[in-house]
Design an enzyme around this catalytic site. Structure first.
Site, PDB file in Angstrom:
ATOM      1  N   ASN A  99       0.796  -1.226   0.000  1.00 36.31           N
ATOM      2  CA  ASN A  99       0.000   0.000   0.000  1.00 36.31           C
ATOM      3  C   ASN A  99       0.828   1.276   0.000  1.00 36.31           C
ATOM      4  O   ASN A  99       0.270   2.371   0.032  1.00 36.31           O
ATOM      5  CB  ASN A  99      -0.914   0.019   1.233  1.00 36.31           C
ATOM      6  CG  ASN A  99      -0.135   0.189   2.530  1.00 36.31           C
ATOM      7  OD1 ASN A  99       1.087  -0.014   2.571  1.00 36.31           O
ATOM      8  ND2 ASN A  99      -0.818   0.559   3.602  1.00 36.31           N
ATOM      9  N   ARG A 158      -3.081   5.304  12.071  1.00 31.08           N
ATOM     10  CA  ARG A 158      -4.174   4.613  12.742  1.00 31.08           C
ATOM     11  C   ARG A 158      -4.933   5.617  13.590  1.00 31.08           C
ATOM     12  O   ARG A 158      -4.345   6.534  14.173  1.00 31.08           O
ATOM     13  CB  ARG A 158      -3.664   3.462  13.616  1.00 31.08           C
ATOM     14  CG  ARG A 158      -3.258   2.203  12.830  1.00 31.08           C
ATOM     15  CD  ARG A 158      -4.449   1.573  12.145  1.00 31.08           C
ATOM     16  NE  ARG A 158      -4.133   0.353  11.399  1.00 31.08           N
ATOM     17  CZ  ARG A 158      -3.850   0.312  10.108  1.00 31.08           C
ATOM     18  NH1 ARG A 158      -3.803   1.446   9.405  1.00 31.08           N
ATOM     19  NH2 ARG A 158      -3.610  -0.843   9.498  1.00 31.08           N
ATOM     20  N   GLN A 209     -13.389   0.881  13.184  1.00 30.76           N
ATOM     21  CA  GLN A 209     -13.668   0.890  11.760  1.00 30.76           C
ATOM     22  C   GLN A 209     -14.550  -0.296  11.400  1.00 30.76           C
ATOM     23  O   GLN A 209     -14.284  -1.398  11.866  1.00 30.76           O
ATOM     24  CB  GLN A 209     -12.359   0.825  10.943  1.00 30.76           C
ATOM     25  CG  GLN A 209     -11.497   2.057  11.132  1.00 30.76           C
ATOM     26  CD  GLN A 209     -10.304   2.103  10.172  1.00 30.76           C
ATOM     27  OE1 GLN A 209      -9.835   3.164   9.825  1.00 30.76           O
ATOM     28  NE2 GLN A 209      -9.796   0.953   9.764  1.00 30.76           N
ATOM     29  N   HIS A 219     -11.504   4.603   5.241  1.00 33.34           N
ATOM     30  CA  HIS A 219     -10.157   4.031   5.100  1.00 33.34           C
ATOM     31  C   HIS A 219      -9.962   3.461   3.693  1.00 33.34           C
ATOM     32  O   HIS A 219     -10.051   2.263   3.465  1.00 33.34           O
ATOM     33  CB  HIS A 219      -9.953   2.951   6.157  1.00 33.34           C
ATOM     34  CG  HIS A 219      -8.519   2.559   6.336  1.00 33.34           C
ATOM     35  ND1 HIS A 219      -8.087   1.765   7.366  1.00 33.34           N
ATOM     36  CD2 HIS A 219      -7.410   2.850   5.617  1.00 33.34           C
ATOM     37  CE1 HIS A 219      -6.782   1.577   7.286  1.00 33.34           C
ATOM     38  NE2 HIS A 219      -6.356   2.224   6.213  1.00 33.34           N
TER      39      HIS A 219
END
Length: 341
Positions: A117, A254, A283, A302
């Protein structure tokens, strides 16, 4: 063997994208695992209902797959109920939703797709930083609302050139953020557990600072550090108040690194110029999460690490890990978060 994958739901409407890349990260894409597993007689359960996954499928699963974007929180109690479980995989980067210490004690390996990512998240961080500094979202909202109040936007819109940007966490993502900022002629400061060498600092165009000094000297701060016992609540009320008046904070690390209620207070008081990022706790964020309605934010769900390109990378990593598991081969070393003790 039974494989359980808990992924985010597919889109409610069909979308046209001309890249030819598949939506692999959702339930409909199933990380490209269906043919691989079902052709060899293994069971693959793919669902988005996390409660159902824990209630009905965890107990007899051999491999459990989740994501950072739609995480299944696996506690020590959950893992103790999973008597057949041998491997937990995160399709992406960041496995803090899994009690890795308990997993290791129970003989369960925890792994993720390291590096899948980094490009996507770094680009997202720079995008959101620019959105804050240029006051982009209120300007966009004026267009949607049919308004044309230039002064209202210009009063809080700045150039990013000559600003000081602090990066907390100089791992692969932090490094790419620094490299992407070089073209904007900004001064970059960074803080990380292990200071980089002088050659690396020259390449990144960044100078090391102790955290309190970085906070005091930065016009904007980007959080790109992992969630650990040390970083949880790192930006509490005291540290948020120590930031420069009118400065901006971007969090692509985070949600729990920033104190939820303290952030709302400093934005409502006008101390900070704005907050952006795409990480929350928990989340998915509930509809009444206070960050949804606080002033001056440019938050997204996210999504930073799940572009179509990132999905190809983390799906390939999951497929590789599953293949190795089935063949009895070790996983890629840099993927392993925790191994049986």
């Amino acid at each position: 063997m039974k494989f359980v994958a808990v992924l985010y739901p597919g889109p409610a409407e069909q979308h046209v994208d001309h890249s030819g890349l598949e939506l692999l990260g959702s339930t409909e894409g199933a990380l490209g695992l269906a043919k691989l597993l079902e052709s060899e007689g293994h069971e693959l359960v793919v669902l988005s209902d996390r409660d159902r996954a824990l209630r009905d499928h965890l107990a007899d699963a051999h491999v459990f797959i989740t994501t950072p974007f739609w995480p299944t929180y696996l506690t020590a109690d959950d893992l103790r109920r999973a008597e057949r479980l041998e491997l937990v995989l995160t399709a992406g980067v960041g496995s803090d939703h899994v009690d890795a210490e308990a997993a290791a004690e129970l003989g369960i390996t925890v792994a993720e797709v390291t590096g899948s990512n980094v490009v996507s998240v770094a680009e997202h961080a720079v995008m959101q930083l620019l959105a804050l500094v240029r006051n982009y979202l209120p300007a966009y909202q004026q267009v949607v609302d049919g308004r044309w109040d230039i002064a209202d936007i210009a009063a809080r819109s700045h150039d990013i050139e000559d600003k000081t940007i602090g990066i907390v966490g100089m791992g692969q993502i932090g490094q790419r953020i620094a490299l992407r900022l070089r073209g904007f002629d900004v001064k970059v400061l960074y803080n990380t557990r292990h200071r980089r060498g002088s050659t690396d600092e020259a390449v990144f165009g960044a100078r090391f600072k102790h955290l309190d000094d970085l906070v005091a000297q930065s016009d904007a701060i980007v959080l790109s550090c992992p969630l650990t016992a040390e970083t949880k609540g790192l930006f509490d009320e005291r540290r948020l108040r120590a930031m420069r008046p009118g400065s901006w904070l971007v969090n692509i690390a985070r949600g729990q690194i920033v104190d939820t209620d303290a952030l709302v207070e400093v934005l409502e008081s006008g101390h900070l110029g704005g907050y952006a990022g795409d990480v929350w706790y928990p989340q998915p964020a509930p509809p009444d999460h206070p960050w949804r309605t606080m002033p001056g934010h440019a938050l997204t769900p996210h999504v930073s690490g799940t572009t179509l390109e990132a999905q190809q990378r983390y799906a390939a990593g999951i497929q590789d890990s599953v293949r190795r598991y089935l063949d009895g081969d070790p996983l890629q070393e840099d993927y392993v978060v925790a191994r049986p003790t």
